[in-house]
Write a protein that holds these residues in place. Sequence first.
Motif, mmCIF file in Angstrom:
data_model
loop_
_atom_site.group_PDB
_atom_site.id
_atom_site.type_symbol
_atom_site.label_atom_id
_atom_site.label_comp_id
_atom_site.label_asym_id
_atom_site.label_seq_id
_atom_site.Cartn_x
_atom_site.Cartn_y
_atom_site.Cartn_z
ATOM 1 N N ARG A 319 -12.103 -8.273 -4.289
ATOM 2 C CA ARG A 319 -11.629 -7.538 -5.612
ATOM 3 C C ARG A 319 -12.520 -6.399 -6.039
ATOM 4 O O ARG A 319 -12.069 -5.869 -6.886
ATOM 5 N N ASP A 344 3.485 -20.595 -4.557
ATOM 6 C CA ASP A 344 2.447 -21.256 -4.761
ATOM 7 C C ASP A 344 2.461 -22.790 -4.419
ATOM 8 O O ASP A 344 1.576 -23.338 -4.049
ATOM 9 N N GLN A 356 0.034 -15.764 -6.807
ATOM 10 C CA GLN A 356 0.795 -14.668 -6.376
ATOM 11 C C GLN A 356 0.177 -13.229 -7.126
ATOM 12 O O GLN A 356 0.064 -12.183 -6.528
ATOM 13 N N ASP A 357 -0.044 -13.421 -8.091
ATOM 14 C CA ASP A 357 -0.767 -12.348 -9.128
ATOM 15 C C ASP A 357 -1.852 -11.932 -8.642
ATOM 16 O O ASP A 357 -2.199 -10.681 -8.528
ATOM 17 N N ALA A 358 -3.101 -13.006 -7.881
ATOM 18 C CA ALA A 358 -4.218 -12.413 -7.388
ATOM 19 C C ALA A 358 -3.809 -11.590 -5.972
ATOM 20 O O ALA A 358 -4.656 -10.710 -5.702
ATOM 21 N N LEU A 360 -1.372 -9.783 -5.293
ATOM 22 C CA LEU A 360 -0.862 -8.593 -5.397
ATOM 23 C C LEU A 360 -2.019 -7.445 -6.089
ATOM 24 O O LEU A 360 -2.060 -6.293 -5.948
ATOM 25 N N ALA A 361 -2.881 -8.024 -7.010
ATOM 26 C CA ALA A 361 -3.890 -7.506 -7.491
ATOM 27 C C ALA A 361 -4.996 -6.828 -6.370
ATOM 28 O O ALA A 361 -5.583 -5.831 -6.388
ATOM 29 N N GLU A 364 -3.718 -4.316 -4.150
ATOM 30 C CA GLU A 364 -3.654 -3.167 -4.811
ATOM 31 C C GLU A 364 -4.922 -2.289 -4.715
ATOM 32 O O GLU A 364 -5.316 -0.912 -4.318
#
Length: 512
Positions: A319, A344, A356-358, A360-361, A364
């Motif tokens: 990250r 999840d 899911q948010d992790a 996508l981040a 990116e």
Amino acid sequence: MTRQSDLVLVNPGDRAGVYQSLGAAMAAIEPPIWAGMMASAVRHHGFSCAILDANAEGLSPDQAADRIAEMAPRLVAVVVYGHNPSASTPLMPASGALCAAVKRKDPGLKVLLVGGHVAALPERSLREEAADFVAGGEGVYTLLDLLEALRAGRGADVSRVRDLWYREGEAVRVGPPAPLLKDLEREMPGVAWDLLPMERYRAHNWHCFGDLERQPYAALYTTLGCPYGCTFCCIQAPFKSGERAAGYRAEVNSYRSWSPEVVIRQIDTLVNEFGVRNIKFADEMFVLNRRHVLGICDLIIQRGYPLNIWAYARVDTARDPELLDRLKAAGFNWLAFGIEAGTDRVRDDIQKGFGQDAILATMEKVKAAGIFVGANYIFGLPEDDLASMQATLDLALELNGEYANFSAAMAYPGSKLYAQALREGWPLPGDWGGFSQYSTDTLPLGTKYLPGVEVLGFRDKAFQTYFSSPHYLDMIGRTFGVGTALYIKEMLGHKLVRGGTATPDRHTPAPG
């Protein structure tokens, strides 16, 4: 006959059987890293050694046996380590055929099986295959102890060889457990590249998108083991006896590393002696220890090598923009991520601890650094149903990574999922070859809601859907050129023949 070496390490293989039509030109031809590392350890301790890569040379079992008999070694070690942990079990048909061919050619040759699959099932492997010995751990100490014992000639006492499974009449015996290799730099200092047919190895096709010059190629480890415990993964199988020997918990961290200085010496050899530019870092989790990763990157950058590298990372370890920029500057053009599932609920059930948010981040940030994404997805995990598998495919299409690897869930020997399959009596492939993702007789696990054949059908359709997607092909054309997009369309023409069933033969595990 004059003995040419104490030990011959053999890499078995059957690309046509494991990969069908993909084996001829599409699939990678991987160097046998474990055989190369074992060779360096054996030579470091004063034994002579040779490597026969039957897979790379395209040798049949009988042809390989002829070559081995000519060398008349003190010990033949058939190395059942694949290019990743899950590739070990599909090697067993070729490994067993090779053992049988060696014994037919010269019954006096001593044969040892070593690798992830046989470490997971040592007693069974000894009973089923035409081998004299099986290594129950990662294998290096077993090799060294056994070579020392065999120097005594006839009547050699092997009872004190660590992690060795052997026969005593009709009984199966096992020696004392071996610890994990700790001082890697002293005990196993790299790969014996000079013993390998380096001109034969070929990178993964996607690794060279935009270029497609896939040779020369090499793969190496900078770490061993893994600190994580995903239920579907069998990576810990060769390390479990070492954990017991040290009195550790079964979930002990098996993760160890070579220093950046040792790694760069390996890369120096590959670049300067063999002209290698395409490199795979085969570590189960390379992007993990920030200091280790940055140390290797900085040394590569100092050398100025124009490398094309890929490595594994986790969503929660990749990250940091500074780290990603340094990876890109060192030539890490690809990072492979285990996304696994699109919900999840399914991820949590296999102890994959990110949401899911992790995902996508992180994707990116990786793309912003100019690094291509190789995303891995698994269909047929225990909580999967048709809706959740569709969610996984939808996530793959949304992420639109430069490559996607679609697998069907398998209960590989040595994984927690395999133990659960035995307890629950779930259908498993009728032969070890059925554990290959690409073979004709593949049979993945069924889920709580779906049979394995339905999972496999979904996986194969998902592959076609993803790689024929106009959104994907347009991105590939813009990123790598029209030639690569045409190559992908050619790849889609290699349709896999399926026909696997759970047949109760000798390779069907019985519960209990």
